[in-house]
Design a protein around this motif. Structure first.
Motif, PDB file in Angstrom:
ATOM      1  N   GLU A 124       9.265   6.391  -7.573  1.00 26.43           N
ATOM      2  CA  GLU A 124      10.790   6.183  -7.755  1.00 26.43           C
ATOM      3  C   GLU A 124      11.505   6.493  -6.768  1.00 26.43           C
ATOM      4  O   GLU A 124      12.510   6.078  -6.440  1.00 26.43           O
ATOM      5  N   GLU A 125      11.300   7.739  -6.385  1.00 25.63           N
ATOM      6  CA  GLU A 125      12.294   8.380  -5.514  1.00 25.63           C
ATOM      7  C   GLU A 125      11.961   7.660  -4.143  1.00 25.63           C
ATOM      8  O   GLU A 125      13.380   7.174  -3.440  1.00 25.63           O
ATOM      9  N   LEU A 126      11.024   7.081  -3.607  1.00 27.26           N
ATOM     10  CA  LEU A 126      11.052   6.240  -2.365  1.00 27.26           C
ATOM     11  C   LEU A 126      11.584   5.045  -2.672  1.00 27.26           C
ATOM     12  O   LEU A 126      12.264   4.468  -1.722  1.00 27.26           O
ATOM     13  N   LEU A 127      11.566   4.397  -3.831  1.00 22.73           N
ATOM     14  CA  LEU A 127      12.086   3.010  -4.055  1.00 22.73           C
ATOM     15  C   LEU A 127      13.619   3.423  -4.070  1.00 22.73           C
ATOM     16  O   LEU A 127      14.459   2.442  -3.453  1.00 22.73           O
ATOM     17  N   ALA A 128      14.250   4.573  -4.390  1.00 21.73           N
ATOM     18  CA  ALA A 128      15.575   4.641  -4.559  1.00 21.73           C
ATOM     19  C   ALA A 128      16.180   4.646  -2.979  1.00 21.73           C
ATOM     20  O   ALA A 128      17.263   4.274  -2.746  1.00 21.73           O
ATOM     21  N   GLY A 145       0.751  -1.282   0.062  1.00 20.09           N
ATOM     22  CA  GLY A 145      -0.053  -0.140  -0.013  1.00 20.09           C
ATOM     23  C   GLY A 145       0.993   0.916  -0.094  1.00 20.09           C
ATOM     24  O   GLY A 145       0.423   2.256  -0.513  1.00 20.09           O
ATOM     25  N   TRP A 146       1.929   1.346   0.606  1.00 19.44           N
ATOM     26  CA  TRP A 146       2.789   2.425   0.781  1.00 19.44           C
ATOM     27  C   TRP A 146       3.369   2.662  -0.390  1.00 19.44           C
ATOM     28  O   TRP A 146       3.483   3.832  -1.019  1.00 19.44           O
ATOM     29  N   ILE A 147       3.992   1.577  -1.352  1.00 21.90           N
ATOM     30  CA  ILE A 147       4.641   1.755  -2.476  1.00 21.90           C
ATOM     31  C   ILE A 147       3.599   2.306  -3.436  1.00 21.90           C
ATOM     32  O   ILE A 147       3.857   3.126  -4.369  1.00 21.90           O
ATOM     33  N   GLU A 148       2.263   1.680  -3.417  1.00 12.42           N
ATOM     34  CA  GLU A 148       1.305   2.223  -4.543  1.00 12.42           C
ATOM     35  C   GLU A 148       0.856   3.668  -4.389  1.00 12.42           C
ATOM     36  O   GLU A 148       0.630   4.114  -5.209  1.00 12.42           O
ATOM     37  N   ALA A 149       0.797   3.937  -3.030  1.00 16.34           N
ATOM     38  CA  ALA A 149       0.277   5.238  -2.695  1.00 16.34           C
ATOM     39  C   ALA A 149       1.605   6.326  -3.289  1.00 16.34           C
ATOM     40  O   ALA A 149       1.118   7.268  -3.985  1.00 16.34           O
ATOM     41  N   ALA A 150       2.777   5.973  -2.907  1.00 20.23           N
ATOM     42  CA  ALA A 150       3.840   7.007  -3.451  1.00 20.23           C
ATOM     43  C   ALA A 150       3.963   6.739  -4.821  1.00 20.23           C
ATOM     44  O   ALA A 150       3.947   7.888  -5.498  1.00 20.23           O
ATOM     45  N   ALA A 188      12.650  -7.099   6.730  1.00 18.39           N
ATOM     46  CA  ALA A 188      11.139  -7.743   6.570  1.00 18.39           C
ATOM     47  C   ALA A 188      10.707  -8.770   7.495  1.00 18.39           C
ATOM     48  O   ALA A 188      11.405  -9.671   7.800  1.00 18.39           O
ATOM     49  N   ARG A 189       9.637  -8.365   7.909  1.00 19.89           N
ATOM     50  CA  ARG A 189       9.047  -9.228   9.159  1.00 19.89           C
ATOM     51  C   ARG A 189       8.304 -10.504   8.599  1.00 19.89           C
ATOM     52  O   ARG A 189       6.943 -10.440   8.296  1.00 19.89           O
ATOM     53  N   GLY A 190       9.101 -11.589   8.271  1.00 16.50           N
ATOM     54  CA  GLY A 190       8.418 -12.843   7.855  1.00 16.50           C
ATOM     55  C   GLY A 190       8.445 -13.016   6.284  1.00 16.50           C
ATOM     56  O   GLY A 190       8.545 -11.981   5.458  1.00 16.50           O
ATOM     57  N   PRO A 191       7.944 -14.146   5.668  1.00 18.54           N
ATOM     58  CA  PRO A 191       8.028 -14.415   4.455  1.00 18.54           C
ATOM     59  C   PRO A 191       6.892 -13.580   3.476  1.00 18.54           C
ATOM     60  O   PRO A 191       7.079 -13.253   2.452  1.00 18.54           O
ATOM     61  N   LYS A 192       5.952 -13.351   4.014  1.00 18.56           N
ATOM     62  CA  LYS A 192       4.777 -12.569   3.509  1.00 18.56           C
ATOM     63  C   LYS A 192       5.449 -11.110   2.969  1.00 18.56           C
ATOM     64  O   LYS A 192       5.157 -10.602   2.050  1.00 18.56           O
ATOM     65  N   VAL A 193       5.979 -10.676   4.207  1.00 16.39           N
ATOM     66  CA  VAL A 193       6.565  -9.296   3.900  1.00 16.39           C
ATOM     67  C   VAL A 193       7.804  -9.175   2.769  1.00 16.39           C
ATOM     68  O   VAL A 193       7.877  -8.366   2.067  1.00 16.39           O
ATOM     69  N   LYS A 194       8.345 -10.330   3.057  1.00 19.05           N
ATOM     70  CA  LYS A 194       9.728 -10.380   2.000  1.00 19.05           C
ATOM     71  C   LYS A 194       9.185 -10.568   0.509  1.00 19.05           C
ATOM     72  O   LYS A 194       9.771 -10.012  -0.405  1.00 19.05           O
ATOM     73  N   GLY A 195       8.168 -11.271   0.473  1.00 19.50           N
ATOM     74  CA  GLY A 195       7.465 -11.460  -1.071  1.00 19.50           C
ATOM     75  C   GLY A 195       6.948 -10.223  -1.543  1.00 19.50           C
ATOM     76  O   GLY A 195       7.402  -9.675  -2.653  1.00 19.50           O
ATOM     77  N   VAL A 234       8.245  -7.014  -0.632  1.00 20.40           N
ATOM     78  CA  VAL A 234       9.380  -6.367  -0.659  1.00 20.40           C
ATOM     79  C   VAL A 234      10.229  -6.772  -2.119  1.00 20.40           C
ATOM     80  O   VAL A 234      10.457  -5.966  -3.075  1.00 20.40           O
ATOM     81  N   ARG A 235      10.118  -8.170  -2.495  1.00 16.44           N
ATOM     82  CA  ARG A 235      10.848  -8.542  -3.710  1.00 16.44           C
ATOM     83  C   ARG A 235       9.764  -8.084  -4.857  1.00 16.44           C
ATOM     84  O   ARG A 235      10.292  -7.765  -5.937  1.00 16.44           O
ATOM     85  N   ALA A 236       8.600  -8.206  -4.507  1.00 15.51           N
ATOM     86  CA  ALA A 236       7.674  -7.765  -5.776  1.00 15.51           C
ATOM     87  C   ALA A 236       7.792  -6.436  -6.152  1.00 15.51           C
ATOM     88  O   ALA A 236       7.487  -5.984  -7.398  1.00 15.51           O
ATOM     89  N   ALA A 237       8.229  -5.384  -5.231  1.00 15.48           N
ATOM     90  CA  ALA A 237       8.538  -4.172  -5.474  1.00 15.48           C
ATOM     91  C   ALA A 237       9.910  -3.803  -6.204  1.00 15.48           C
ATOM     92  O   ALA A 237      10.451  -2.709  -6.245  1.00 15.48           O
ATOM     93  N   GLY A 238      10.707  -4.953  -6.643  1.00 19.48           N
ATOM     94  CA  GLY A 238      11.773  -4.899  -6.996  1.00 19.48           C
ATOM     95  C   GLY A 238      13.110  -4.556  -6.214  1.00 19.48           C
ATOM     96  O   GLY A 238      14.024  -4.192  -6.541  1.00 19.48           O
TER      97      GLY A 238
END
Length: 385
Positions: free
Chosen positions: A96-100, A84-89, A109-116, A118-122
């Protein structure tokens, strides 16, 4: 939605005959479906509503603050919150500035779902605990030392007691990123109906999936001047089932005992209710039948027999002294809205016998009253309620 208005009789199951209040807003449909599948009647009363991310000025301000002054460490606590944070940005044109900034930071990352997520955001996480425990994340950070470090903590609608305080006590500069903030529901009607049900014993359990929802329910009870009645219900016969220990904190602070599953998920929460509620039911061997008295119905030899409130009041009075005669005046006192006419007891008793489907379960003792036909040499099991 309140199942009591659907006209659909619940199928017999571990929760058949029980009414469960659901306070969740997010993922409420999933929880309600799990409960109904096991036979429960559901009273849905969202205690909160989610502030749309795109309209959240606090999230925008925190994001710009991190872009202007880069964090050393970013802690992602939930998959849906991070996405939600990435999509809002992206929607604000600063994705792109946030991702940088995130790419250059230590990313926990707290746990496997969060890790997924994170990786989905590149992105690639620096570290993630297998336990999915924020306590383990905090221990790692404090062991490594946080003095002088700028740390961004992504929240998901609820506070993390002690987490921010521990980091700041260690010398860190903490920026809280409040994804999906909660507010009171726009329509308070369902929540008020749930509070009324808790106060009068019209619900057997209330489920909580977030600490803010529990706090909001108690706050609304205060606003309506019925806090003591609601707390009496929650401290008494109404079971408070919480998805985890953080969710339970507002209730426990008011002296309410709670139950929680070992795994903090909706499925285990429902399974816990399937164990706890039947375990509280009164079971009686009556006239060769097995009678199990539940919240708004009775299992007669494992078949659910819905019973109206007046009938349930009479049956509970009889079950408190199984096999003993209970006089009409005493039964009249427990009958809701009956006044002083003992004929109301006879009418309600006839309806109760009809609902149970077996007239011989309750015996009439001429000029004295009524009693449950408890099998000779048998005793009741389960709760005394």
């Amino acid at each position: 939605m309140d199942d009591t208005h659907t006209g659909i009789a619940p199928t017999a199951g571990p929760l058949a005959g029980f009414t469960v209040g659901v306070t969740a807003a997010r993922r409420a449909d999933e929880l309600i479906a799990l409960l109904r599948r096991r036979g429960a009647t559901v009273l849905h009363a969202p205690a909160l509503r989610i502030v749309p991310v795109a309209d959240d000025s606090e999230l925008l301000a925190a994001t710009k603050e991190l872009i202007d002054c880069a964090p050393d460490t970013v802690v992602a606590t939930t998959a849906i919150g991070f996405r939600g944070w990435i999509e809002a940005a992206d929607g604000w044109g600063i994705g792109e500035e946030l991702l940088a900034r995130l790419r250059a930071a230590e990313l926990l990352a707290r746990g496997p779902k969060v890790k997924g997520a994170v990786r989905a955001a590149g992105l690639v996480e620096t570290w993630s605990p297998e336990s999915e425990s924020l306590a383990e994340v905090l221990d790692r950070m404090l062991t490594a030392g946080v003095a002088g470090r700028r740390i961004a903590l992504q929240l998901h609608g609820e506070p993390l007691p002690g987490f921010v305080e521990a980091l700041r006590a260690g010398g860190a500069d903490v920026v809280v990123v409040p994804v999906y903030r909660w507010m009171a529901p726009e329509d308070l009607g369902p929540l008020d109906r749930l509070l009324d049900a808790v106060a009068c014993g019209g619900v057997d359990a209330v489920s909580f999936t977030s600490a803010p929802a529990a706090a909001s329910l108690l706050s609304r009870a205060e606003q309506r001047g019925m806090a003591e009645a609601v707390l009496a219900g929650l401290r008494g016969d109404v079971l408070s089932a919480c998805v985890g220990p953080v969710t339970a904190l507002p209730l426990q602070a008011r002296g309410v005992d709670t139950v929680q599953p070992e795994r903090f998920r909706l499925g285990p929460l429902v399974q816990l209710l399937c164990q706890e509620l039947p375990g509280r039911a009164r079971v009686l061997p009556v006239a060769g039948h097995r009678l199990e008295i539940r919240g708004h119905g009775v299992l007669v030899d494992a078949e659910l027999r819905p019973v109206p409130p007046a009938g349930m009041a009479l049956l509970r009075a009889l079950a408190r002294r199984p096999g003993w005669v209970v006089a009409r005046p005493e039964l009249l006192r427990v009958l809701p809205g009956a006044g002083r006419d003992e004929h109301a007891v006879e009418t309600a008793m006839a309806r109760l016998r009809g609902a149970l489907g077996a007239a011989n379960l309750i015996q009439t003792v001429v000029k004295r009253g009524y009693r449950l036909a408890l099998d000779a040499g048998e005793c009741a099991t389960g709760s005394a309620g």
